[in-house]
Design a protein around this motif. Structure first.
Motif, PDB file in Angstrom:
ATOM      1  N   ALA A   1      -3.999   8.005 -11.471  1.00 28.51           N
ATOM      2  CA  ALA A   1      -2.905   7.593 -10.899  1.00 28.51           C
ATOM      3  C   ALA A   1      -1.772   8.533 -10.325  1.00 28.51           C
ATOM      4  O   ALA A   1      -1.248   8.040  -9.072  1.00 28.51           O
TER       5      ALA A   1
ATOM      6  N   VAL B   1      -3.484   2.026 -11.186  1.00 34.76           N
ATOM      7  CA  VAL B   1      -3.497   2.411  -9.975  1.00 34.76           C
ATOM      8  C   VAL B   1      -2.531   1.663  -9.044  1.00 34.76           C
ATOM      9  O   VAL B   1      -1.917   1.917  -8.344  1.00 34.76           O
TER      10      VAL B   1
ATOM     11  N   ALA C   1      -6.078   1.457  -2.746  1.00 36.55           N
ATOM     12  CA  ALA C   1      -4.892   1.370  -3.857  1.00 36.55           C
ATOM     13  C   ALA C   1      -3.478   1.136  -3.131  1.00 36.55           C
ATOM     14  O   ALA C   1      -2.816   0.257  -3.780  1.00 36.55           O
TER      15      ALA C   1
END
Length: 231
Positions: free
Chosen positions: A22, A100, A167
């Motif tokens: 992340a 994410v 993402a």
């Protein structure tokens, strides 16, 4: 400040690895981990979750993501002791993909409700609201009548549609009140976008329906035309 995220997992390694991933997508977002037990075994720790929530206190809210059912129960128990339980939301989402998407939404300035929705939207088409940051696209790129809008945008970044661009697209679209497809797949799903395997020079055809349809097409177009901030 941005919304912070707490990762609750039965494994310290899984929690730390998910947080590391992340951080590559959203470097300015505080992602705290509560993985494993206090003595290093597989399991969950109420004390670890409470410590993470205490660390996150004072920000713009916190979203918790978990891996398995008992982690959910541990997180729910922690909420009973939280100083500001109204500012802490538990998301029902896959741990890695949800994390994410949530991180990208938080990086873009979404509020705590929108970050939670971003995490949960990876399960399917979004029905949520709360816009991500806007990027303007060149005049004439977006067309549409009424609630329906479309746009065609050529990928200019060298790596094309890999994890980070997917993402960014999915995290932003999940915070909008629109149903969006990109080359026929769900635009709010990071996994679906990655299956496109679209390389540099590929054209993304975006179709959006709903209240935020035009905003959604502009959002995707802005990201693509900016090369997702990549070379």
């Amino acid at each position: 400040m941005t919304v912070s995220i707490v990762v609750v997992s039965h494994s310290e390694n899984i929690a730390d690895g998910a947080a590391e991933l992340a951080a590559q997508m959203a470097p300015d977002v505080l992602v705290l981990t509560a993985g494993g037990t206090a003595d290093g075994r597989i399991g969950t720790s109420l004390e670890k979750v409470l410590a993470a929530l205490d660390h996150a206190a004072g920000g713009d809210g916190t979203v918790i993501l978990t891996d398995l059912g008992s982690a959910v129960m541990t997180a729910e128990s922690a909420l009973e002791f939280a100083e500001d339980p109204a500012g802490v939301l538990l998301a029902d989402a896959p741990l890695v993909e949800g994390l994410v998407a949530a991180s990208v939404a938080a990086q873009g300035g979404a509020d705590v409700q929108a970050v939670k929705r971003a995490a949960e939207a990876v399960r399917g088409p979004s029905q949520n609201s709360g816009p991500p940051p806007q990027r303007e696209v060149s005049e004439g790129s977006v067309t549409g009548q009424g609630p329906d809008f479309t746009g065609d945008f050529e990928l200019i970044n060298q790596a094309g549609m890999h994890a980070r661009p997917a993402a960014k697209i999915a995290g932003g679209l999940s915070a909008l009140d629109a149903e969006v497809t990109v080359n026929g797949v769900d635009g709010a799903s990071m996994t679906a976008l990655m299956t496109l395997a679209a390389g540099k020079g590929s054209v993304l055809h975006v179709e959006a329906r709903g209240v935020d349809a035009e905003r959604a097409v502009n959002y995707v177009g802005g990201l693509v035309q900016a090369g997702f901030g990549e070379p």
